[in-house]
Scaffold this motif. Structure first.
Motif, PDB file in Angstrom:
ATOM      1  N   GLY A 153       0.777  -1.235   0.000  1.00  0.00           N
ATOM      2  CA  GLY A 153       0.000   0.000   0.000  1.00  0.00           C
ATOM      3  C   GLY A 153       0.803   1.277   0.000  1.00  0.00           C
ATOM      4  O   GLY A 153       0.259   2.352  -0.271  1.00  0.00           O
TER       5      GLY A 153
ATOM      6  N   PRO B 191       0.232   5.991   1.067  1.00  0.00           N
ATOM      7  CA  PRO B 191      -1.164   6.185   1.464  1.00  0.00           C
ATOM      8  C   PRO B 191      -1.602   5.297   2.628  1.00  0.00           C
ATOM      9  O   PRO B 191      -2.308   5.762   3.527  1.00  0.00           O
TER      10      PRO B 191
ATOM     11  N   GLU C  70      -6.029  10.916  -0.400  1.00  0.00           N
ATOM     12  CA  GLU C  70      -6.316  10.158  -1.616  1.00  0.00           C
ATOM     13  C   GLU C  70      -6.095  10.946  -2.905  1.00  0.00           C
ATOM     14  O   GLU C  70      -6.117  10.364  -3.987  1.00  0.00           O
TER      15      GLU C  70
ATOM     16  N   ALA D 206      -3.406  11.919  -3.938  1.00  0.00           N
ATOM     17  CA  ALA D 206      -2.189  11.370  -4.536  1.00  0.00           C
ATOM     18  C   ALA D 206      -2.513  10.182  -5.445  1.00  0.00           C
ATOM     19  O   ALA D 206      -1.784   9.911  -6.405  1.00  0.00           O
ATOM     20  N   ASN D 207      -3.618   9.478  -5.155  1.00  0.00           N
ATOM     21  CA  ASN D 207      -4.003   8.318  -5.956  1.00  0.00           C
ATOM     22  C   ASN D 207      -4.990   8.668  -7.076  1.00  0.00           C
ATOM     23  O   ASN D 207      -4.927   8.096  -8.169  1.00  0.00           O
ATOM     24  N   TYR D 208      -5.913   9.602  -6.807  1.00  0.00           N
ATOM     25  CA  TYR D 208      -7.003   9.866  -7.756  1.00  0.00           C
ATOM     26  C   TYR D 208      -6.948  11.234  -8.427  1.00  0.00           C
ATOM     27  O   TYR D 208      -7.678  11.483  -9.378  1.00  0.00           O
ATOM     28  N   ARG D 209      -6.119  12.159  -7.898  1.00  0.00           N
ATOM     29  CA  ARG D 209      -5.992  13.539  -8.377  1.00  0.00           C
ATOM     30  C   ARG D 209      -7.233  14.361  -8.000  1.00  0.00           C
ATOM     31  O   ARG D 209      -8.310  13.837  -7.772  1.00  0.00           O
TER      32      ARG D 209
ATOM     33  N   THR E 233       5.295  12.406  -2.622  1.00  0.00           N
ATOM     34  CA  THR E 233       5.199  11.092  -1.985  1.00  0.00           C
ATOM     35  C   THR E 233       6.472  10.269  -2.127  1.00  0.00           C
ATOM     36  O   THR E 233       6.539   9.144  -1.630  1.00  0.00           O
TER      37      THR E 233
END
Length: 460
Positions: A41, A44, A215, A217-220, A415
């Protein structure tokens, strides 16, 4: 039992109860690489393991302060201790990252019951210079818990398993419950209704904002997975403030902020504790994931800071009680900021003496000068009968500051954990400490010039 013996018992119980809550806010940091090595993971998941605890702790600590004043500090403390023990075991036994994060959230609920009740116990049992000294000891040990966490967590992670950073909580909890057996509970004479709507708005607001910050960072930002929770959270936080201004029995009486030292002290708290939370996470992550140090050695780097907190905080608390908190609250964060700037010398290969020792010593001295005067200034500005909720507000803001700061890390400095990432994070910490110093220097008033705290308004 003699009065002095009772006072000492109250102090020990208050310190132990708050110690476990503060310890759990930092002990997990050094175990994060081991947790993600087992569960996966990346950053995050590491952020969520930290922030799931801080979300519920920060969102419910105000409610816990109201419960403390209503039901009695001893009763709320017992419930919190038992709940913290059970949820700590659940964290230690979690088979997946998702269940660990859920258990951490439940642990934060129990932790919220511990901090305001423990400090309110001290405020009710001590007066005058004795109170200043007791607050100094409380802040020394609880702040030390925040700093010693990485060392203890490193030893447990390296020698046994990361799971023991949670299971270890059971021991101080058991000792505290035994010490509390002869203590009598004293609920409030007037039973004020609990602001359930306020608590719900606060929890939804914090949860939505923090979810979006992590989140993204993962989904924008343009993804509905990010902006919908962000919008819902922001609206809920606005609703929370409106609710506190209009409710007959608010969870966070805005009348508290009419006291200059309470308002300014809490603003300084936000800046200072945001810096503490960021530094506690980024330094141990860098030392393990980039410099290649073991969890134990990473924790040892900050040991001088812990020693200075324990040795000096009570002394500075006493001095602040005698001379006033203003310049302690201004000078301490300024020294800590200089320490952060010097810590930017850390690089690979890592050498503690040449790269970190002076920075850690200045950081430690600065925090030791700051924490007890900060607490005394804030709680000393409020009448004793509202010490539970005043303590809860201050601790909620401190936890929320750390929560949002950690959630923002990915968005602000990225990140990828490397030399530049650490340098930027430490520069951010230095800036936050300078902000805390300036706020205190220009805003705090020493007792001889402080306007008397307001009497309870109709909204409280």
């Amino acid at each position: 039992m003699p009065a002095t013996t009772i006072d000492r018992r109250v102090l020990v119980v208050a310190i132990l109860a708050a110690f476990v809550a503060f310890l759990d806010g930092s002990i997990v940091n050094v175990a994060l690489p081991a947790i993600t090595e087992e569960f996966g993971g990346g950053l995050p998941v590491q952020q969520w393991v930290v922030d799931a605890y801080l979300i519920t702790l920060g969102a419910l600590i105000l409610l816990a302060g109201s419960l403390s004043d209503l039901l009695g500090r001893v009763a709320v403390l017992r419930i919190g201790l038992v709940g913290f023990g059970v949820t700590s075991l659940a964290c230690g036994l979690a088979p997946t990252a998702e269940l660990l994060i859920a258990a951490r959230a439940a642990q934060g609920v129990a932790g919220a019951l511990l901090v305001p009740s423990s400090l309110a116990l001290i405020m009710s049992a001590h007066r005058g210079e004795s109170q200043a000294r007791a607050i100094g000891l409380w802040t020394a040990w609880t702040s030390a818990a925040f700093i010693v966490g990485p060392l203890l967590g490193g030893v447990l992670t390296d020698l046994i398993s990361w799971r023991w950073v949670f299971v270890i909580n059971v021991l101080p909890i058991a000792v505290t419950l035994v010490l509390m057996r002869p203590m009598r509970n004293e609920p409030a004479a007037v039973r004020t209704p609990i602001d359930v709507l306020g608590a719900a708005l606060g929890a939804i607001g914090l949860g939505g904002v923090v979810f979006a910050l992590i989140e993204q960072a993962n989904y924008r930002w343009e993804s509905a997975v990010v902006w919908v929770p962000l919008a819902l959270g922001a609206l809920s936080l606005v609703g929370f403030i409106v609710r506190q201004a209009t409710a007959r029995h608010p969870m966070m009486p805005l009348s508290l902020f009419r006291s200059r030292n309470f308002a300014v002290g809490n603003l300084a708290t936000v800046a200072i504790y945001a810096a503490l939370s960021i530094s506690g996470l980024v330094i141990v992550l860098y030392l393990q994931q980039v410099a290649g140090l073991s969890a134990t050695v990473s924790g040892l780097v900050m040991l001088p800071l812990t020693i200075m907190l324990i040795a000096l905080s009570s002394r500075f608390g006493t001095l602040a009680g005698r001379f006033g908190p203003r310049w302690f609250m201004a000078g301490g964060p300024a020294l800590a900021a200089l320490g952060f700037v010097l810590l930017r010398a850390i690089e690979t290969p890592f050498d503690f003496v040449s790269q970190a020792l002076l920075g850690v010593l200045l950081y430690g001295l600065g925090i030791a000068i700051t924490v007890a005067p900060l607490t005394s200034a804030i709680l000393g500005a409020i009448e004793p009968e509202r010490s539970g909720i005043a303590s809860a507000v201050n601790n909620a803001l401190a936890r929320i500051a750390g929560l949002v700061a950690i959630a923002l890390l990915g968005a602000v400095i990225g990140t990828v954990v490397d030399d530049a990432w650490l340098d930027n994070a430490l520069l951010l910490c230095a800036g936050l400490m300078v902000a805390g110093a300036l706020i205190s220097a220009f805003g705090i008033r020493n007792p001889s010039t402080v306007t008397a705290p307001p009497t309870p308004a109709a909204s409280s």
